[in-house]
Design an enzyme around this catalytic site. Sequence first.
Site, PDB file in Angstrom:
ATOM      1  N   GLU A   1      16.495  -8.753   0.059  1.00  0.00           N
ATOM      2  CA  GLU A   1      16.277  -9.869   0.962  1.00  0.00           C
ATOM      3  C   GLU A   1      15.166 -10.764   0.426  1.00  0.00           C
ATOM      4  O   GLU A   1      14.161 -10.278  -0.091  1.00  0.00           O
ATOM      5  CB  GLU A   1      15.932  -9.363   2.365  1.00  0.00           C
ATOM      6  CG  GLU A   1      17.149  -8.797   3.083  1.00  0.00           C
ATOM      7  CD  GLU A   1      16.798  -8.180   4.428  1.00  0.00           C
ATOM      8  OE1 GLU A   1      15.831  -7.395   4.477  1.00  0.00           O
ATOM      9  OE2 GLU A   1      17.488  -8.468   5.406  1.00  0.00           O
TER      10      GLU A   1
ATOM     11  N   GLY B   1       9.467  -3.700  -3.941  1.00  0.00           N
ATOM     12  CA  GLY B   1       9.125  -3.160  -5.240  1.00  0.00           C
ATOM     13  C   GLY B   1       7.721  -3.503  -5.702  1.00  0.00           C
ATOM     14  O   GLY B   1       7.035  -4.340  -5.128  1.00  0.00           O
ATOM     15  N   GLU B   2       7.299  -2.846  -6.746  1.00  0.00           N
ATOM     16  CA  GLU B   2       6.016  -3.086  -7.404  1.00  0.00           C
ATOM     17  C   GLU B   2       6.293  -3.891  -8.667  1.00  0.00           C
ATOM     18  O   GLU B   2       6.836  -3.377  -9.644  1.00  0.00           O
ATOM     19  CB  GLU B   2       5.343  -1.759  -7.742  1.00  0.00           C
ATOM     20  CG  GLU B   2       4.176  -1.837  -8.708  1.00  0.00           C
ATOM     21  CD  GLU B   2       3.089  -2.808  -8.264  1.00  0.00           C
ATOM     22  OE1 GLU B   2       2.859  -3.798  -8.994  1.00  0.00           O
ATOM     23  OE2 GLU B   2       2.484  -2.572  -7.197  1.00  0.00           O
TER      24      GLU B   2
ATOM     25  N   ASN C   1       2.682  -4.721  11.630  1.00  0.00           N
ATOM     26  CA  ASN C   1       3.936  -4.809  12.380  1.00  0.00           C
ATOM     27  C   ASN C   1       4.555  -3.421  12.472  1.00  0.00           C
ATOM     28  O   ASN C   1       5.080  -2.917  11.479  1.00  0.00           O
ATOM     29  CB  ASN C   1       4.924  -5.759  11.684  1.00  0.00           C
ATOM     30  CG  ASN C   1       4.629  -7.201  11.984  1.00  0.00           C
ATOM     31  OD1 ASN C   1       4.469  -7.583  13.130  1.00  0.00           O
ATOM     32  ND2 ASN C   1       4.529  -8.019  10.945  1.00  0.00           N
TER      33      ASN C   1
ATOM     34  N   CYS D   1       6.163  -8.931   8.211  1.00  0.00           N
ATOM     35  CA  CYS D   1       5.751  -7.806   7.374  1.00  0.00           C
ATOM     36  C   CYS D   1       6.261  -6.487   7.924  1.00  0.00           C
ATOM     37  O   CYS D   1       6.073  -6.167   9.081  1.00  0.00           O
ATOM     38  CB  CYS D   1       4.232  -7.776   7.300  1.00  0.00           C
ATOM     39  SG  CYS D   1       3.571  -6.387   6.393  1.00  0.00           S
TER      40      CYS D   1
END
Length: 408
Positions: free
Chosen positions: A120, A204-205, A335, A378
């Site tokens: 997304e 992801g990092e 959140n 978030c």
Amino acid sequence: MSVMDEIVVTKPQARTSASLEKPSLIGMSREEMGAALREKGVAEKQIKMRVSQLWNWIYVRGVSDFDHMTNVAKDMREMLKQHFTIARPEIVEEQVSNDGTRKWLLRFPPRGAGRPVEIEAVYIPEEGRGTLCISSQVGCTLTCSFCHTGTQRLVRNLTAEEILSQLLLARDRLGDFPDREAPQGTIMPAEGRKVSNIVMMGMGEPLYNFDAVKQALLIATDGDGLSLSRRRVTLSTSGVVPEIFRTGEEIGVMLAISLHAVRDDLRDLLVPINKKYPLKELIEACRTYPGLSNARRITFEYVMLKDVNDSLEDAKGLIKLLKGVPAKINLIPFNPWPGTNYQCSDWEQIEKFADFINSAGYASPIRTPRGRDILAACGQLKSESERMRKTERLAFEAMMIANHGADD
């Protein structure tokens, strides 16, 4: 009318299967594009000119069909169509929040993952800018305990093409290429580019996919193409220390650190990569980040967790930890998501925390959630298909997007 009633949801036409079988020119460097043309028989003396043509059509004009390249000879266009693609990814779903936030669910080919994968991307418009949050991996290897993404295993890295395609598709949908019209009734910046800033804060990092991220961002900031300012591109990392210096030296974009704690024992729990790269090493890497100055500060992201990291002692520790580092501190109201053991700090406590940091001379904006009505804030992002399957989590920190990067 309820909030959800105001959401616009569309499902555009799927990308054709034929285009998935051909290599994409998107994401190739000029050298790689030249080599690809050479392999298909393009004369050596034409390579540089053809690459320049293609680069302009793909990244300046934003075309996604070779037939639209009107100054390219017909036989060349036929060859390109036969062997390559510049098609966009399939849009499974597009949602538009009543605050203007847009969320796209995009589908990419398996490429070793066993089945097609979905990510997304989120666009957040403001009066003077429009920011796109981009993913670098499908899933995540990190297991940050407060982050919904940490519940989804890593499926695979995204390619440079797939990273760039998120930007190209967003500009398509927003009418952000020449001779394109913006969607009617859309909330977006009044002047200039619709996508002025990008943040590598998606799934992801990014520093665990360094090469693809580097190539994609170098193309995104290329002055003869998409031409985004490096000061308007922010890469967020949880702290892959060995790659931080390389990021500044080889990519040269703005840096954000997912900090969230000022003590190693707590950060080990919240951000487990801290066990490998503890705070002392992380902050030292930040101090030596190439180009760091008061005009090019590092952003430190700090999610506010009730009775976990939100005390004034934590605020004092944060000031001490960052002493001497040109920094901005983003305070992020947590959140909650299903199954989490954490709660958001009380608003009064968040404001006290922010006031203390401000009094020490640090900018510490509190990030207002955006796109909550389409689960784009978030820790809320998760595709409709994933919600139905409930086998994987598609989530990433998108609420921090606004105001990242420099204004000029």
